[in-house]
Design a protein around this motif. Structure first.
Motif, PDB file in Angstrom:
ATOM      1  N   LEU A  18      14.019  35.251  14.786  1.00 59.49           N
ATOM      2  CA  LEU A  18      12.765  34.510  14.657  1.00 59.49           C
ATOM      3  C   LEU A  18      12.844  33.482  13.548  1.00 59.49           C
ATOM      4  CD1 LEU A  18      10.098  37.291  15.175  1.00 59.49           C
ATOM      5  CD2 LEU A  18      10.540  35.328  16.656  1.00 59.49           C
ATOM      6  N   SER A  22      12.430  29.340  14.105  1.00 56.74           N
ATOM      7  CA  SER A  22      11.110  28.874  13.696  1.00 56.74           C
ATOM      8  C   SER A  22      11.220  27.482  13.097  1.00 56.74           C
ATOM      9  CB  SER A  22      10.493  29.847  12.694  1.00 56.74           C
ATOM     10  OG  SER A  22      11.276  29.907  11.528  1.00 56.74           O
ATOM     11  N   TYR A  39      13.387  22.383  13.842  1.00 58.15           N
ATOM     12  CA  TYR A  39      13.896  23.751  13.776  1.00 58.15           C
ATOM     13  C   TYR A  39      15.016  23.841  12.749  1.00 58.15           C
ATOM     14  CZ  TYR A  39      11.426  25.308  17.959  1.00 58.15           C
ATOM     15  OH  TYR A  39      10.463  25.670  18.871  1.00 58.15           O
TER      16      TYR A  39
END
Length: 143
Positions: A18, A22, A39
């Motif tokens: 994650l 993110s 990102y």
């Protein structure tokens, strides 16, 4: 007990995934109404097939961001051609002022002309089948 250990390891792996997938930065260019997220450089979504993207040759002093132009839904940099020297770009909370824009032939590589002693943001996109647009902006230093 072994299941708890496995679950902990899976949770760690998921948290790392994650984190790597993110958003880590915001790119805003008010003049052309652009507001996009970036990102992490090691994320699979740091790819111009999906978004604007950090270039792997970015350095501490020169952040290089790539994006498509054109008419598709991923042509986030289509309006970069309307930027001029002196226009403002925001990356996170930092303000950058455009110092130079230039075209180069598309050859698969290019030299970025910038002052290595200044914190730089470089944006690159295609203009057409033959040329790329390079925009070099320097971080504004408040006196």
């Amino acid at each position: 007990m072994e299941y708890i250990s496995i679950l902990k390891n899976l949770l760690i792996v998921l948290l790392i995934a994650l984190k790597n997938n993110s958003y880590v930065a915001n790119l805003n260019i008010p003049k052309i109404d652009l507001a996009e997220k970036l990102y992490a450089i090691n994320s699979p979504y740091n790819n111009i097939a999906y978004n604007i993207a950090y270039h792997e040759e970015s350095t501490i002093n020169n952040t290089i961001i790539l994006g498509h132009s054109g008419t598709s839904h991923i042509s986030f940099f289509e309006n970069l051609r309307y930027l001029n020297i002196g226009d403002v770009i925001y990356c996170n909370n930092d303000e950058y002022i455009i110092d130079n824009t230039y075209r180069v032939l598309k050859t698969g590589s290019l030299d970025i002309i910038y002052d290595e002693n200044r914190i730089t943001l470089t944006l690159i996109t295609c203009l057409d089948n033959d040329y790329q647009l390079v925009i070099v902006a320097y971080k504004k230093i408040n006196a």
